[in-house]
Every structure is written in structure tokens, then in C-alpha cells.
Design a protein around this motif. Structure first.
Motif, PDB file in Angstrom:
ATOM      1  N   LEU A 141       8.963  16.000  55.445  1.00  0.00           N
ATOM      2  CA  LEU A 141       7.980  15.099  54.844  1.00  0.00           C
ATOM      3  C   LEU A 141       6.935  15.891  54.045  1.00  0.00           C
ATOM      4  O   LEU A 141       6.565  15.489  52.942  1.00  0.00           O
ATOM      5  CB  LEU A 141       7.301  14.245  55.919  1.00  0.00           C
ATOM      6  N   ASN A 142       6.494  17.020  54.576  1.00  0.00           N
ATOM      7  CA  ASN A 142       5.551  17.885  53.850  1.00  0.00           C
ATOM      8  C   ASN A 142       6.141  18.313  52.510  1.00  0.00           C
ATOM      9  O   ASN A 142       5.458  18.314  51.487  1.00  0.00           O
ATOM     10  CB  ASN A 142       5.188  19.125  54.672  1.00  0.00           C
ATOM     11  N   TYR A 143       7.428  18.660  52.503  1.00  0.00           N
ATOM     12  CA  TYR A 143       8.110  19.055  51.270  1.00  0.00           C
ATOM     13  C   TYR A 143       8.119  17.897  50.271  1.00  0.00           C
ATOM     14  O   TYR A 143       7.753  18.055  49.102  1.00  0.00           O
ATOM     15  CB  TYR A 143       9.544  19.505  51.573  1.00  0.00           C
ATOM     16  N   PHE A 144       8.530  16.719  50.727  1.00  0.00           N
ATOM     17  CA  PHE A 144       8.627  15.566  49.829  1.00  0.00           C
ATOM     18  C   PHE A 144       7.264  15.145  49.293  1.00  0.00           C
ATOM     19  O   PHE A 144       7.142  14.785  48.121  1.00  0.00           O
ATOM     20  CB  PHE A 144       9.343  14.397  50.509  1.00  0.00           C
ATOM     21  N   GLU A 145       6.248  15.197  50.123  1.00  0.00           N
ATOM     22  CA  GLU A 145       4.897  14.864  49.653  1.00  0.00           C
ATOM     23  C   GLU A 145       4.413  15.877  48.630  1.00  0.00           C
ATOM     24  O   GLU A 145       3.757  15.517  47.649  1.00  0.00           O
ATOM     25  CB  GLU A 145       3.938  14.759  50.840  1.00  0.00           C
ATOM     26  N   ALA A 146       4.741  17.146  48.824  1.00  0.00           N
ATOM     27  CA  ALA A 146       4.330  18.195  47.888  1.00  0.00           C
ATOM     28  C   ALA A 146       5.003  18.032  46.527  1.00  0.00           C
ATOM     29  O   ALA A 146       4.357  18.218  45.489  1.00  0.00           O
ATOM     30  CB  ALA A 146       4.634  19.571  48.474  1.00  0.00           C
ATOM     31  N   ILE A 147       6.295  17.680  46.511  1.00  0.00           N
ATOM     32  CA  ILE A 147       6.958  17.561  45.207  1.00  0.00           C
ATOM     33  C   ILE A 147       6.588  16.276  44.475  1.00  0.00           C
ATOM     34  O   ILE A 147       6.869  16.149  43.284  1.00  0.00           O
ATOM     35  CB  ILE A 147       8.494  17.732  45.277  1.00  0.00           C
ATOM     36  N   LEU A 148       5.945  15.345  45.165  1.00  0.00           N
ATOM     37  CA  LEU A 148       5.475  14.133  44.478  1.00  0.00           C
ATOM     38  C   LEU A 148       4.474  14.483  43.381  1.00  0.00           C
ATOM     39  O   LEU A 148       4.410  13.789  42.360  1.00  0.00           O
ATOM     40  CB  LEU A 148       4.823  13.172  45.465  1.00  0.00           C
ATOM     41  N   THR A 149       3.716  15.539  43.578  1.00  0.00           N
ATOM     42  CA  THR A 149       2.714  15.927  42.575  1.00  0.00           C
ATOM     43  C   THR A 149       3.357  16.602  41.370  1.00  0.00           C
ATOM     44  O   THR A 149       2.763  16.667  40.309  1.00  0.00           O
ATOM     45  CB  THR A 149       1.675  16.884  43.189  1.00  0.00           C
ATOM     46  N   ASN A 150       4.578  17.098  41.541  1.00  0.00           N
ATOM     47  CA  ASN A 150       5.225  17.867  40.481  1.00  0.00           C
ATOM     48  C   ASN A 150       6.617  17.335  40.154  1.00  0.00           C
ATOM     49  O   ASN A 150       7.444  18.077  39.699  1.00  0.00           O
ATOM     50  CB  ASN A 150       5.308  19.342  40.923  1.00  0.00           C
ATOM     51  N   LEU A 151       6.902  16.122  40.399  1.00  0.00           N
ATOM     52  CA  LEU A 151       8.200  15.470  40.203  1.00  0.00           C
ATOM     53  C   LEU A 151       9.256  16.252  39.422  1.00  0.00           C
ATOM     54  O   LEU A 151       9.703  15.840  38.356  1.00  0.00           O
ATOM     55  CB  LEU A 151       7.991  14.108  39.560  1.00  0.00           C
ATOM     56  N   GLU A 152       9.635  17.368  39.950  1.00  0.00           N
ATOM     57  CA  GLU A 152      10.694  18.167  39.357  1.00  0.00           C
ATOM     58  C   GLU A 152      12.017  17.605  39.860  1.00  0.00           C
ATOM     59  O   GLU A 152      12.346  17.705  41.038  1.00  0.00           O
ATOM     60  CB  GLU A 152      10.528  19.634  39.783  1.00  0.00           C
ATOM     61  N   LYS A 153      12.772  16.964  38.959  1.00  0.00           N
ATOM     62  CA  LYS A 153      13.972  16.205  39.355  1.00  0.00           C
ATOM     63  C   LYS A 153      14.984  17.049  40.135  1.00  0.00           C
ATOM     64  O   LYS A 153      15.613  16.566  41.048  1.00  0.00           O
ATOM     65  CB  LYS A 153      14.657  15.596  38.131  1.00  0.00           C
ATOM     66  N   ASN A 154      15.147  18.332  39.762  1.00  0.00           N
ATOM     67  CA  ASN A 154      16.145  19.130  40.464  1.00  0.00           C
ATOM     68  C   ASN A 154      15.674  19.590  41.845  1.00  0.00           C
ATOM     69  O   ASN A 154      16.420  20.201  42.590  1.00  0.00           O
ATOM     70  CB  ASN A 154      16.610  20.321  39.626  1.00  0.00           C
ATOM     71  N   ALA A 155      14.422  19.286  42.213  1.00  0.00           N
ATOM     72  CA  ALA A 155      13.907  19.608  43.545  1.00  0.00           C
ATOM     73  C   ALA A 155      14.050  18.425  44.498  1.00  0.00           C
ATOM     74  O   ALA A 155      13.711  18.517  45.666  1.00  0.00           O
ATOM     75  CB  ALA A 155      12.441  20.033  43.444  1.00  0.00           C
ATOM     76  N   ILE A 156      14.560  17.311  43.983  1.00  0.00           N
ATOM     77  CA  ILE A 156      14.721  16.092  44.785  1.00  0.00           C
ATOM     78  C   ILE A 156      16.195  15.954  45.152  1.00  0.00           C
ATOM     79  O   ILE A 156      17.051  15.884  44.274  1.00  0.00           O
ATOM     80  CB  ILE A 156      14.256  14.845  43.995  1.00  0.00           C
ATOM     81  N   PRO A 157      16.500  15.919  46.453  1.00  0.00           N
ATOM     82  CA  PRO A 157      17.915  15.814  46.848  1.00  0.00           C
ATOM     83  C   PRO A 157      18.502  14.452  46.522  1.00  0.00           C
ATOM     84  O   PRO A 157      17.798  13.450  46.489  1.00  0.00           O
ATOM     85  CB  PRO A 157      17.874  16.042  48.362  1.00  0.00           C
ATOM     86  N   GLU A 158      19.802  14.457  46.267  1.00  0.00           N
ATOM     87  CA  GLU A 158      20.515  13.214  46.022  1.00  0.00           C
ATOM     88  C   GLU A 158      20.993  12.592  47.333  1.00  0.00           C
ATOM     89  O   GLU A 158      21.172  11.381  47.426  1.00  0.00           O
ATOM     90  CB  GLU A 158      21.708  13.480  45.096  1.00  0.00           C
TER      91      GLU A 158
END
Length: 137
Positions: free
Chosen positions: A44-61
């Protein structure tokens, strides 16, 4: 396979299970990258952190989520993840993978819109191949 999965994620504290799944995914070349978190809070910490930087390749499918973990279990993760998942602007398919054969757990998991399916451990090579194949078409 026309399009290989770019990133998959395992949220599970069972290192033997995680190593087995990692080996299958690598051997069968099912995805390019794999992330592993030991509990829901770490993920959850990871997902909340990438919300600020919406880098598509950092989001798992694809996410494979265990239910019974220390710190933050799968149920708590699901409750929090469901609130933020639409902000990613990308389809994330979530599978609950548990050793629980309790029908109440399965029914509860399947009742959550974010959950695609409920799988009972151990997950087979065939299960993983079908999941990745269906996701990539």
C-alpha cells in the motif's frame, strides 16, 4: 502470446510460495518484471507513493494477494486499495491467492469488485499460464 505482461506483483509473506511462483513466472517467461511485497502495508505504501508520480510502467497489470499476512493482511489491503485503484488510470487485475479453503473467505473475496478471482494455494503452472495469457490478450 502477442503482448507480454510488463509488471506483475505478489503480496505474500510466505517466501517458499513466492520463490515457487517467481520461478514459474521466470521459467515460463510470463512477464517482464515482478515485484514482491511481504505484507499489505508495504504494498500500500508503494501504491500510494506512485500515485504522486503516475509512472505507467511502475503500476502492475496483475496483483496476486495473500489474505493472511503480518502488519497488514489482505483484507485490510483490499479495503485501502479499492479506494485508490481507479486513480491509476490503468486496469489492474487482482487475484486473491490463499491457503484458506473456508467458503466464507472465498465468498467475501469474490464479493469485492476489485477481485477478479479467488485461487487456493498452491497455484499450478497451468493456473498461472492461463491468468497471464488471458491478461495479455
Amino acid at each position: 502470446m502477442s503482448h507480454k505482461i510488463g509488471l506483475a506483483c505478489i503480496i505474500d509473506d510466505d517466501s517458499m510460495y513466492v520463490n515457487l511462483v517467481k520461478k514459474i513466472i521466470e521459467t515460463k517467461n510470463l512477464c517482464q518484471n515482478l515485484m514482491v511485497f511481504k505484507h499489505g502495508k508495504e504494498a500500500l505504501n508503494y501504491f500510494e507513493a506512485i500515485l504522486t508520480n503516475l509512472e505507467k510502467n511502475a503500476i502492475p497489470e496483475i496483483i496476486f494477494l495473500d489474505l493472511n499476512m503480518p502488519v497488514m493482511d489482505g483484507w485490510e489491503f483490499l479495503e485501502n486499495f479499492t479506494k485508490i485503484k481507479n486513480k491509476f488510470g490503468k486496469l489492474i487485475t487482482l487475484y486473491v491467492v490463499s491457503s484458506s479453503i473456508n467458503p466464507i473467505d472465498e465468498e467475501r473475496a469474490r464479493s469485492i469488485n476489485s477481485v477478479k478471482d479467488y485461487l487456493i494455494k498452491p497455484v499450478t503452472i497451468e493456473d498461472l499460464e492461463m491468468i497471464f495469457l488471458n491478461q495479455s490478450t
